[in-house]
Design a protein around this motif. Structure first.
Motif, mmCIF file in Angstrom:
data_model
loop_
_atom_site.group_PDB
_atom_site.id
_atom_site.type_symbol
_atom_site.label_atom_id
_atom_site.label_comp_id
_atom_site.label_asym_id
_atom_site.label_seq_id
_atom_site.Cartn_x
_atom_site.Cartn_y
_atom_site.Cartn_z
ATOM 1 N N THR A 52 -0.566 43.160 18.596
ATOM 2 C CA THR A 52 0.642 42.343 18.483
ATOM 3 C C THR A 52 0.270 40.919 18.089
ATOM 4 O OG1 THR A 52 1.661 43.670 20.201
ATOM 5 C CG2 THR A 52 2.680 41.530 19.742
ATOM 6 N N ALA A 53 0.985 40.370 17.108
ATOM 7 C CA ALA A 53 0.781 38.965 16.717
ATOM 8 C C ALA A 53 1.906 38.139 17.303
ATOM 9 C CB ALA A 53 0.770 38.844 15.207
ATOM 10 N N SER A 54 1.557 36.952 17.785
ATOM 11 C CA SER A 54 2.591 36.111 18.395
ATOM 12 C C SER A 54 2.362 34.652 18.021
ATOM 13 C CB SER A 54 2.533 36.271 19.914
ATOM 14 O OG SER A 54 3.290 35.268 20.550
ATOM 15 N N GLN A 55 3.427 33.879 18.060
ATOM 16 C CA GLN A 55 3.291 32.427 17.900
ATOM 17 C C GLN A 55 3.703 31.722 19.189
ATOM 18 O OE1 GLN A 55 5.577 32.544 14.047
ATOM 19 N NE2 GLN A 55 4.116 30.949 13.484
ATOM 20 N N ASP A 56 3.900 32.530 20.244
ATOM 21 C CA ASP A 56 4.377 31.978 21.506
ATOM 22 C C ASP A 56 3.289 32.166 22.580
ATOM 23 O OD1 ASP A 56 5.602 31.481 23.950
ATOM 24 O OD2 ASP A 56 7.550 32.230 23.267
ATOM 25 N N ASN A 57 2.470 31.125 22.754
ATOM 26 C CA ASN A 57 1.361 31.219 23.720
ATOM 27 C C ASN A 57 1.852 31.551 25.129
ATOM 28 O OD1 ASN A 57 -0.419 30.524 21.715
ATOM 29 N ND2 ASN A 57 -0.930 28.504 22.521
ATOM 30 N N ASN A 58 2.934 30.902 25.549
ATOM 31 C CA ASN A 58 3.403 31.069 26.939
ATOM 32 C C ASN A 58 3.831 32.507 27.217
ATOM 33 O OD1 ASN A 58 2.980 28.383 27.425
ATOM 34 N ND2 ASN A 58 5.070 27.795 26.901
ATOM 35 N N GLN A 59 4.644 33.020 26.292
ATOM 36 C CA GLN A 59 5.136 34.388 26.483
ATOM 37 C C GLN A 59 3.965 35.389 26.461
ATOM 38 O OE1 GLN A 59 7.378 36.231 23.265
ATOM 39 N NE2 GLN A 59 9.117 36.494 24.667
ATOM 40 N N LYS A 72 -10.636 25.920 19.629
ATOM 41 C CA LYS A 72 -11.756 24.973 19.525
ATOM 42 C C LYS A 72 -11.876 24.163 20.823
ATOM 43 C CE LYS A 72 -13.088 25.444 15.153
ATOM 44 N NZ LYS A 72 -14.420 25.997 14.857
ATOM 45 N N PRO A 73 -13.092 23.805 21.210
ATOM 46 C CA PRO A 73 -13.281 23.086 22.481
ATOM 47 C C PRO A 73 -12.434 21.820 22.602
ATOM 48 C CG PRO A 73 -15.389 23.733 21.547
ATOM 49 C CD PRO A 73 -14.365 24.103 20.527
ATOM 50 N N GLN A 74 -12.324 21.071 21.498
ATOM 51 C CA GLN A 74 -11.626 19.778 21.583
ATOM 52 C C GLN A 74 -10.127 19.927 21.835
ATOM 53 O OE1 GLN A 74 -13.672 20.809 19.242
ATOM 54 N NE2 GLN A 74 -13.066 20.256 17.160
ATOM 55 N N MET A 75 -9.581 21.124 21.583
ATOM 56 C CA MET A 75 -8.143 21.290 21.855
ATOM 57 C C MET A 75 -7.881 22.158 23.091
ATOM 58 S SD MET A 75 -6.760 23.883 18.932
ATOM 59 C CE MET A 75 -6.740 22.565 17.748
ATOM 60 N N MET A 76 -8.971 22.595 23.736
ATOM 61 C CA MET A 76 -8.826 23.541 24.849
ATOM 62 C C MET A 76 -7.965 22.979 25.996
ATOM 63 S SD MET A 76 -9.533 26.573 25.751
ATOM 64 C CE MET A 76 -10.994 27.329 25.061
ATOM 65 N N ALA A 77 -8.243 21.726 26.405
ATOM 66 C CA ALA A 77 -7.509 21.176 27.557
ATOM 67 C C ALA A 77 -6.013 21.088 27.246
ATOM 68 C CB ALA A 77 -8.078 19.815 27.931
ATOM 69 N N ASP A 78 -5.684 20.639 26.051
ATOM 70 C CA ASP A 78 -4.257 20.519 25.688
ATOM 71 C C ASP A 78 -3.582 21.886 25.652
ATOM 72 O OD1 ASP A 78 -4.450 17.815 25.511
ATOM 73 O OD2 ASP A 78 -4.596 17.730 23.317
ATOM 74 N N VAL A 79 -4.277 22.874 25.103
ATOM 75 C CA VAL A 79 -3.708 24.227 25.022
ATOM 76 C C VAL A 79 -3.494 24.783 26.437
ATOM 77 C CG1 VAL A 79 -4.223 26.613 24.307
ATOM 78 C CG2 VAL A 79 -4.572 24.720 22.709
ATOM 79 N N CYS A 80 -4.458 24.549 27.333
ATOM 80 C CA CYS A 80 -4.330 25.034 28.717
ATOM 81 C C CYS A 80 -3.199 24.300 29.444
ATOM 82 C CB CYS A 80 -5.654 24.852 29.473
ATOM 83 S SG CYS A 80 -6.936 25.989 28.927
ATOM 84 N N LYS A 81 -3.127 22.977 29.254
ATOM 85 C CA LYS A 81 -2.049 22.202 29.898
ATOM 86 C C LYS A 81 -0.691 22.736 29.466
ATOM 87 C CE LYS A 81 -4.221 17.737 30.636
ATOM 88 N NZ LYS A 81 -4.951 16.889 29.719
ATOM 89 N N ALA A 82 -0.577 23.031 28.171
ATOM 90 C CA ALA A 82 0.710 23.527 27.651
ATOM 91 C C ALA A 82 1.077 24.866 28.298
ATOM 92 C CB ALA A 82 0.646 23.660 26.130
#
Ligand SMILES: NC(=O)C1=CN([C@@H]2O[C@H](COP(=O)(O)OP(=O)(O)OC[C@H]3O[C@@H](n4cnc5c(N)ncnc54)[C@H](OP(=O)(O)O)[C@@H]3O)[C@@H](O)[C@H]2O)C=CC1
Ligand SMILES: O=C(O)[C@@H]1CCC=N1
Length: 274
Positions: A52-59, A72-82
């Motif tokens: 399955t492909a998704s554009q909705d990380n939360n769901q 990528k490591p530099q965006m990991m914290a922001d992606v996790c916070k979101a």
């Protein structure tokens, strides 16, 4: 293998290789979801592998038992916070990171201090089920989840568990980054073979078949050390002796050691940055 719902957050070169290797190795595609902002990579994976492909990380993350973080490591914290802000509850989920340079402490500071986190360091040959992955588990990871991670990464290659988190940087130096070293070595050989008059195609064939054959000999002769395999190619007073003498004169072992140390040091440095 235990059948668990797995969501990959980020599905680029590395996560895409793991997804490919997993499905080709028989993991049920309907239990795999890949989520990323664009459908460029994920839709291709969905079309080829029926995941399955998704554009909705939360769901996608909420649906899963296991969340593989592959950005990528530099965006990991922001992606996790979101994900946290989006209401994803990590209490009963296993988080598996494939990122270099993001520590367990950093993940837990964002996702919750009791989150079960496994740091892994795979490499891209996972695509062909010939990957090499090092794994480190936080204290919160159950024996059952460790078994699952072993099976998951074992499905795309060989695995080794490390006891100390800092050893993940050694895995980066010896395996995660290593395909690039071998490609560079082969590129250099191809270039010289072309200078010696071979077409690009023939130069590549000469080099790639030698590399594949050598790697297979290493694998099939586990009882022989690498030095013995090398010495078996060297005839006294012959051609290989001259090549190896030149490598040693130019200090190839020291160059390799320095390059591996640089990779490991950068991993440790990134842990302070990200
Ligand atoms: N490449 C390698 O050989 C190895 C890489 N790693 C690790 O793997 C990780 C990824 O590297 P690599 O695969 O090379 O990188 P890529 O750039 O190929 O992939 C990054 C992926 O992250 C996605 N992404 C970007 N932003 C988000 C977001 N907000 N939410 C979800 N997904 C997002 C991208 O989506 P989109 O397609 O939409 O741009 C893309 O699919 C890194 O942390 C790296 O340290 C580990 C071992 C080896
Ligand atoms: O270059 C990097 O940082 C990542 C980790 C190992 C391979 N690629």
């Amino acid at each position: 293998m235990q059948d668990k719902k797995i969501t990959f957050i980020g599905a680029g070169n590395m996560a895409g290789s793991i997804i490919n290797g997993l499905v080709k190795g028989g993991y049920p595609a309907n239990l795999i979801c890949a989520s990323a902002p664009s459908l460029t990579n994920t839709q291709k994976l969905a079309d080829e592998l029926a995941i399955t492909a998704s554009q909705d990380n939360n769901q996608s993350a909420s649906w899963a038992d296991v969340i593989v973080l592959g950005v990528k490591p530099q965006m990991m914290a922001d992606v996790c916070k979101a994900l946290v802000d989006g209401g994803v509850d990590f209490t009963n989920k296993l988080v598996i990171s494939i990122a270099a340079g993001v520590s367990v402490t950093r993940f837990q500071s964002v996702l919750g201090e009791n989150t079960a986190v496994i740091r892994t360091m795979p490499n891209t040959p996972s695509l062909l089920q010939k990957g090499m992955t090092g794994l480190f588990a936080s204290q919160q990871v159950s024996a059952q989840d460790k078994d699952f991670a072993s099976e998951l990464m074992g499905a795309v290659g060989e695995i080794v568990w490390v006891e100390e988190e800092s050893q993940i940087n050694g895995v980066i130096a010896a395996a995660g980054s290593a395909p690039a070293y071998f490609f560079l070595f082969m590129e250099s050989m191809q270039k010289k073979a072309m200078e010696m008059g071979f077409s690009k195609e023939d130069a590549r064939l000469l080099v790639q078949q030698s590399a594949i054959g050598s790697a297979e000999m290493v694998k099939q002769n586990a009882h022989l050390d690498l030095e013995t395999l090398r010495n078996n190619v060297i005839s006294k007073g012959g051609t290989t002796a001259e090549a190896v003498r030149t490598f040693n004169e130019l200090n190839l072992p020291e160059i390799v050691g320095k390059a591996m140390q640089a990779a490991s040091d950068r991993g440790a440095e990134m842990e302070k940055l990200f």
